[in-house]
Design a protein around this motif. Sequence first.
Motif, PDB file in Angstrom:
ATOM      1  N   PHE A  63       0.841  -1.202   0.000  1.00  0.00           N
ATOM      2  CA  PHE A  63       0.000   0.000   0.000  1.00  0.00           C
ATOM      3  C   PHE A  63       0.871   1.246   0.000  1.00  0.00           C
ATOM      4  CE2 PHE A  63      -1.711   3.538   2.356  1.00  0.00           C
ATOM      5  CZ  PHE A  63      -2.897   3.794   1.671  1.00  0.00           C
ATOM      6  N   ILE A  64       1.877   1.261   0.870  1.00  0.00           N
ATOM      7  CA  ILE A  64       2.766   2.418   0.980  1.00  0.00           C
ATOM      8  C   ILE A  64       3.482   2.666  -0.342  1.00  0.00           C
ATOM      9  CG2 ILE A  64       4.879   3.265   2.075  1.00  0.00           C
ATOM     10  CD1 ILE A  64       3.928   1.815   4.642  1.00  0.00           C
ATOM     11  N   LYS A  65       3.929   1.600  -0.985  1.00  0.00           N
ATOM     12  CA  LYS A  65       4.600   1.735  -2.275  1.00  0.00           C
ATOM     13  C   LYS A  65       3.706   2.444  -3.280  1.00  0.00           C
ATOM     14  CE  LYS A  65       6.620  -1.041  -6.029  1.00  0.00           C
ATOM     15  NZ  LYS A  65       6.905  -2.421  -6.506  1.00  0.00           N
ATOM     16  N   GLY A  66       2.452   2.005  -3.369  1.00  0.00           N
ATOM     17  CA  GLY A  66       1.520   2.625  -4.300  1.00  0.00           C
ATOM     18  C   GLY A  66       1.226   4.070  -3.956  1.00  0.00           C
ATOM     19  N   ALA A  67       1.025   4.342  -2.671  1.00  0.00           N
ATOM     20  CA  ALA A  67       0.687   5.704  -2.239  1.00  0.00           C
ATOM     21  C   ALA A  67       1.846   6.669  -2.470  1.00  0.00           C
ATOM     22  CB  ALA A  67       0.289   5.697  -0.765  1.00  0.00           C
ATOM     23  N   SER A 188     -11.765   1.716   1.449  1.00  0.00           N
ATOM     24  CA  SER A 188     -11.612   0.339   0.969  1.00  0.00           C
ATOM     25  C   SER A 188     -11.153  -0.575   2.094  1.00  0.00           C
ATOM     26  CB  SER A 188     -10.596   0.281  -0.183  1.00  0.00           C
ATOM     27  OG  SER A 188     -10.548  -1.018  -0.743  1.00  0.00           O
ATOM     28  N   GLU A 189     -11.412  -1.866   1.898  1.00  0.00           N
ATOM     29  CA  GLU A 189     -10.905  -2.903   2.793  1.00  0.00           C
ATOM     30  C   GLU A 189     -10.316  -4.029   1.960  1.00  0.00           C
ATOM     31  OE1 GLU A 189     -14.765  -3.046   3.867  1.00  0.00           O
ATOM     32  OE2 GLU A 189     -14.462  -1.001   4.553  1.00  0.00           O
ATOM     33  N   VAL A 190      -9.142  -4.484   2.330  1.00  0.00           N
ATOM     34  CA  VAL A 190      -8.528  -5.660   1.713  1.00  0.00           C
ATOM     35  C   VAL A 190      -8.495  -6.735   2.777  1.00  0.00           C
ATOM     36  CG1 VAL A 190      -6.474  -6.636   0.626  1.00  0.00           C
ATOM     37  CG2 VAL A 190      -7.125  -4.269   0.136  1.00  0.00           C
ATOM     38  N   PRO A 207      -1.601  -8.640  -2.245  1.00  0.00           N
ATOM     39  CA  PRO A 207      -0.625  -7.540  -2.277  1.00  0.00           C
ATOM     40  C   PRO A 207      -0.879  -6.569  -3.425  1.00  0.00           C
ATOM     41  CG  PRO A 207       0.489  -9.611  -1.845  1.00  0.00           C
ATOM     42  CD  PRO A 207      -0.923  -9.954  -2.207  1.00  0.00           C
ATOM     43  N   GLN A 208      -1.294  -7.092  -4.572  1.00  0.00           N
ATOM     44  CA  GLN A 208      -1.602  -6.229  -5.703  1.00  0.00           C
ATOM     45  C   GLN A 208      -2.807  -5.349  -5.401  1.00  0.00           C
ATOM     46  OE1 GLN A 208       0.189  -5.644  -8.249  1.00  0.00           O
ATOM     47  NE2 GLN A 208      -1.178  -4.470  -9.560  1.00  0.00           N
ATOM     48  N   GLN A 212      -2.645  -1.363  -5.484  1.00  0.00           N
ATOM     49  CA  GLN A 212      -3.571  -0.594  -6.325  1.00  0.00           C
ATOM     50  C   GLN A 212      -4.395   0.380  -5.492  1.00  0.00           C
ATOM     51  OE1 GLN A 212      -3.638  -0.259  -9.499  1.00  0.00           O
ATOM     52  NE2 GLN A 212      -2.170  -1.863  -9.976  1.00  0.00           N
ATOM     53  N   LEU A 213      -4.715  -0.021  -4.260  1.00  0.00           N
ATOM     54  CA  LEU A 213      -5.429   0.886  -3.361  1.00  0.00           C
ATOM     55  C   LEU A 213      -4.592   2.131  -3.112  1.00  0.00           C
ATOM     56  CD1 LEU A 213      -7.606   1.738  -1.371  1.00  0.00           C
ATOM     57  CD2 LEU A 213      -6.593   0.187   0.324  1.00  0.00           C
TER      58      LEU A 213
END
Length: 217
Positions: A63-67, A188-190, A207-208, A212-213
């Motif tokens: 999540f951090i990577k995407g954000a 959202s919730e994963v 993880p994807q 993406q979130l």
Amino acid sequence: MERREFLKKSALAALGTAVAGTGIVQAFNHINDNESNTDKMKIVVLTGSPRKNGNSAYLAEQFIKGAEEKGHEVFRFDCAFKQVEPCRACNRCGMDGPCIFNDDFQELRPHLIEADMVVFAMPMYYFSISAQMKRVIDRFYAINGQIKGASKKAAFLMTYADTAKKEAEPMLVHYHTLMDYLGWTSVSEVVASGVWTAGSVRNTDYPQQAYQLGRSL
């Protein structure tokens, strides 16, 4: 009329640039860059697992990577590796003041107050929220007056070993109840089921989803 003619000619000139090459793409990229800077958020990510390479920790990383790729500012607080005393209900803080404990929650406190979004990432422990995460959430009490009704966004990342959906419901109900009380909006919730051993979540698409979130914000 002169202003209208100017705008018309400007629009035609822009269109001509687009037809000639990649001008329109570059223009939109420039606009998107500006929008990205304008929409930059301060995000707090709370992790609740004592396993440094655990499944929920990996979801948090993705999540951090995407954000961060979208330009958001992320502050990560690993609850299990911080010294945070449990709330003792002394009410010295009055729900909006200094806490009697001078521990690592003081590091987190200003970030929570300033955050535009808070993300909770944790495993299921005996059908509930991990104690490491819960003691941090309980300390929200001391800043209640500054975070309740603050129109923050939130997200929930959880992992558990079984695959029965009903077993995840207690944690989700707790999370939704907390959101309702605080007035925050869950985006959202994963919910990653069927992951038990450390690292097993890496062999799934969860993880994807977490990545993406973060990218979608």
